[in-house]
Design an enzyme around this catalytic site. Sequence first.
Site, PDB file in Angstrom:
ATOM      1  N   CYS A  45       0.700  -1.334   0.114  1.00  0.00           N
ATOM      2  CA  CYS A  45      -0.143  -0.045   0.130  1.00  0.00           C
ATOM      3  C   CYS A  45       0.850   1.263   0.026  1.00  0.00           C
ATOM      4  O   CYS A  45       0.363   2.338   0.112  1.00  0.00           O
ATOM      5  CB  CYS A  45      -0.942  -0.052   1.245  1.00  0.00           C
ATOM      6  SG  CYS A  45      -1.876  -1.630   1.061  1.00  0.00           S
ATOM      7  N   HIS A  82      -2.539   8.183   6.231  1.00  0.00           N
ATOM      8  CA  HIS A  82      -2.690   6.635   5.641  1.00  0.00           C
ATOM      9  C   HIS A  82      -4.101   6.294   6.006  1.00  0.00           C
ATOM     10  O   HIS A  82      -4.813   5.939   5.244  1.00  0.00           O
ATOM     11  CB  HIS A  82      -1.703   5.730   6.060  1.00  0.00           C
ATOM     12  CG  HIS A  82      -1.679   4.488   5.406  1.00  0.00           C
ATOM     13  ND1 HIS A  82      -1.840   4.214   3.915  1.00  0.00           N
ATOM     14  CD2 HIS A  82      -1.788   3.335   6.045  1.00  0.00           C
ATOM     15  CE1 HIS A  82      -1.864   3.001   3.655  1.00  0.00           C
ATOM     16  NE2 HIS A  82      -1.717   2.359   4.841  1.00  0.00           N
ATOM     17  N   LYS A 114      -9.803   7.707   2.988  1.00  0.00           N
ATOM     18  CA  LYS A 114     -10.265   6.256   2.567  1.00  0.00           C
ATOM     19  C   LYS A 114     -11.687   6.113   3.096  1.00  0.00           C
ATOM     20  O   LYS A 114     -12.296   5.087   2.498  1.00  0.00           O
ATOM     21  CB  LYS A 114      -9.318   5.344   3.254  1.00  0.00           C
ATOM     22  CG  LYS A 114      -7.823   5.347   2.708  1.00  0.00           C
ATOM     23  CD  LYS A 114      -7.072   4.471   3.207  1.00  0.00           C
ATOM     24  CE  LYS A 114      -5.688   4.344   2.525  1.00  0.00           C
ATOM     25  NZ  LYS A 114      -4.970   5.573   2.855  1.00  0.00           N
ATOM     26  N   GLU A 140      -0.433   5.394  13.536  1.00  0.00           N
ATOM     27  CA  GLU A 140      -0.087   6.523  12.575  1.00  0.00           C
ATOM     28  C   GLU A 140      -0.318   7.809  13.614  1.00  0.00           C
ATOM     29  O   GLU A 140       0.228   8.826  13.434  1.00  0.00           O
ATOM     30  CB  GLU A 140      -0.916   6.417  11.425  1.00  0.00           C
ATOM     31  CG  GLU A 140      -0.718   7.866  10.426  1.00  0.00           C
ATOM     32  CD  GLU A 140      -1.411   7.919   9.452  1.00  0.00           C
ATOM     33  OE1 GLU A 140      -2.446   7.133   9.431  1.00  0.00           O
ATOM     34  OE2 GLU A 140      -1.172   8.371   8.363  1.00  0.00           O
ATOM     35  N   PHE A 146       1.882  -3.264   3.963  1.00  0.00           N
ATOM     36  CA  PHE A 146       2.549  -4.628   4.364  1.00  0.00           C
ATOM     37  C   PHE A 146       3.825  -4.774   4.327  1.00  0.00           C
ATOM     38  O   PHE A 146       4.639  -4.283   3.231  1.00  0.00           O
ATOM     39  CB  PHE A 146       1.866  -5.703   3.760  1.00  0.00           C
ATOM     40  CG  PHE A 146       0.619  -6.204   4.387  1.00  0.00           C
ATOM     41  CD1 PHE A 146      -0.276  -5.469   5.027  1.00  0.00           C
ATOM     42  CD2 PHE A 146      -0.023  -7.353   3.727  1.00  0.00           C
ATOM     43  CE1 PHE A 146      -1.131  -5.832   5.690  1.00  0.00           C
ATOM     44  CE2 PHE A 146      -1.331  -7.636   4.009  1.00  0.00           C
ATOM     45  CZ  PHE A 146      -1.996  -6.957   5.297  1.00  0.00           C
ATOM     46  N   HIS A 171      -9.902   1.811   0.805  1.00  0.00           N
ATOM     47  CA  HIS A 171      -8.518   1.641   0.675  1.00  0.00           C
ATOM     48  C   HIS A 171      -8.164   1.114  -0.703  1.00  0.00           C
ATOM     49  O   HIS A 171      -8.496  -0.085  -0.949  1.00  0.00           O
ATOM     50  CB  HIS A 171      -8.048   0.646   1.616  1.00  0.00           C
ATOM     51  CG  HIS A 171      -6.499   0.604   1.943  1.00  0.00           C
ATOM     52  ND1 HIS A 171      -5.675   1.375   0.874  1.00  0.00           N
ATOM     53  CD2 HIS A 171      -5.690   0.177   2.756  1.00  0.00           C
ATOM     54  CE1 HIS A 171      -4.312   1.158   1.443  1.00  0.00           C
ATOM     55  NE2 HIS A 171      -4.298   0.346   2.414  1.00  0.00           N
TER      56      HIS A 171
END
Lengths: 396, 263
Positions: free
Chosen positions: A162, A292, A321, A303, A384, A326
């Site tokens: 991502c 994010h 998002k 975050e 990831f 996402h």
Amino acid sequence: MKPLLMSSYTATSALGVGLAEQIAALKAKQSGIVKKSWETVSFEFCTGEVAGVDEVVLPDAVKHFDCRNNQLAYLALQQDGFETAVLHAITKYGPNRVAVLLGTSTSGILSTEVAYRERDPETGALPVGHRYRQTQNTYSLADFVRTYFGLTGIANVVSTACSSSAKVFAAAERLIECGLADAAIVGGVDSLCLTTIYGFSSLQLVSVAPCKPYDVARNGISIGEGAAFALLEQPERADVKQGIYLTGYGETSDAHHMSSPHPEGLGAQQAMRAALSMAGLTPAEIGYINLHGTATPSNDAAEGKAVTALFGKNTPCSSTKGHTGHTLGAAGGLEAIFSAIALTEGFLPAGVGTTELDPDIACHYLLDNQVANIQHVLTNSFGFGGSNCSLIFSKG
Amino acid sequence: MRQVFLESVSVIGPGLPNWETATSVLRGETPLVLADVALPPAALLPPTERRRTGTATRLSMALGVEAAEKAGIALAALPSVFVSTGGDCENCHQILETLASDDRSISPTRFHNSVHNAAAGYWSIGAKSMETSTSLCAYDATFGAGLLEALPLVVSLDKPVLLIAFDSAYPDPLNAIRPIPYPFGVGMVFSPVQTAQSLASVRFALTDEASAQMEDAALEALRLMVPAARALPMLALLANQTAGRVVVDYLAPSQLAIEVTCL
């Protein structure tokens, strides 16, 4: 770094096709996430699907690239005069001097997912004519764009989950700075497929309702799809002088876990710090942070800690998002464009879907759109494998 | 672009278990005998995770450890560039099989290993490296794409960078349409400045010249069989410790001209 001008850019997501529809939906605080059934998925789920992707027909010269991901790429390329801008850059710099650096996570794997269901029952062979190279292979997206524009120079796909389509901005800056290209098509495309729908479900990271980033009741992501493209050029060689500039980036690794962020957001914090340092900015000079903000409990907590550690509690921030879902490998590119929109339109988008902020996260999360003439935006993308990338865009 | 310095090389491939053997084969002193590739366990991971790692992680980690150790640089200090055509192809096949079956439950581990940067993720965890890491794909241009990312990164960061270019096979049915008969990979550490350890200075540029072939038929066959093995002409220059210029395959019509001066 020497700032790079985004001389043209475009975005397509569940909010619509092209910039105008993104801007209208952001201003209206609309979400494109709906609960629906899709393909052969055995359950209904909330998703940010782009309307009309299946109907997109690729031109004859590139029809061998036909797959959902490249259909979405082609749809996005046709918007906002982006194609004209690329053709102009090719005329100006030459076909071997415009690089293609794009991000995707799953490319056109949907085509192979379907092909595996259609294997020969006797031999197990895939259907005749299944095109691995132009669909499933991770490079397919850049191959498609490079072939479509008749480009002959540098091309690759960054696939770091991502953070993919954020990291291509950094890679483009290095290539141009080294003199290996004069301009670069950057961005990313990711499209719905069974791997991510079943995969995130297996990790119990999919929200039953549309996702609620930074909400006290957040419980997972909504998978979306999207495409974003930007043309990066050296300002002194670009035809336009005013616009949005890439002014900093920071890239780090968590070195912690394959699918969980570092609990204190250490890698995230270092990425933001590196981006600020490269841009020569203090935290107080950032007018808005596009988070994010996936809406998983662990991402937003980590975050949020990283953001407050660096920026304190006052810098306006939100995750878009809740609007788009996402979009995975496309998220970095899409949110780079949303950052540009915040700068050009003079408004900071509220996060939608979120109603009650998590009291344990101290940052200044926007629940309402805010009019603001800001100069610099920072946008975060984490993936990831612990891959972190922060970008800074500035108005010039 | 300006020159950088090659600090170390590691190679693993069929009949090429290490750089020392590869040197002898590339010099023409020993013939290449294609043999199954024995990969060491993923040394940087705890035993429980080590057992679950497939070819992609074991291959790339072995290449990285050897290149970093030969360069004499702490693993954690190295930014990294990973490039491969398919990531963890065995894992990808298993997911596709599951999704085509009646029970589509994918294991969480399988899913997080499905990302193209899985090998890079395990590397950064095992190496305890918070430095930047990227993972690229350029179909058959694995090695060229790696150089084109790693060398500008060396210049930009002004510090040594680890490049790991590796490819491994899909099981059938994908193997039938994307055959990669043997795992093959190259690890290299590049430095912005010459050190006592430097093996060679390296410059490169895009060119439209034809790429070099290997004189030896078995090596040429291997070069064409596995994308990462497109590195062989450059490795041959290094093995022979000769100064020279060689053109390796990139993305037609552009190839990559590499000038190597052994130190």
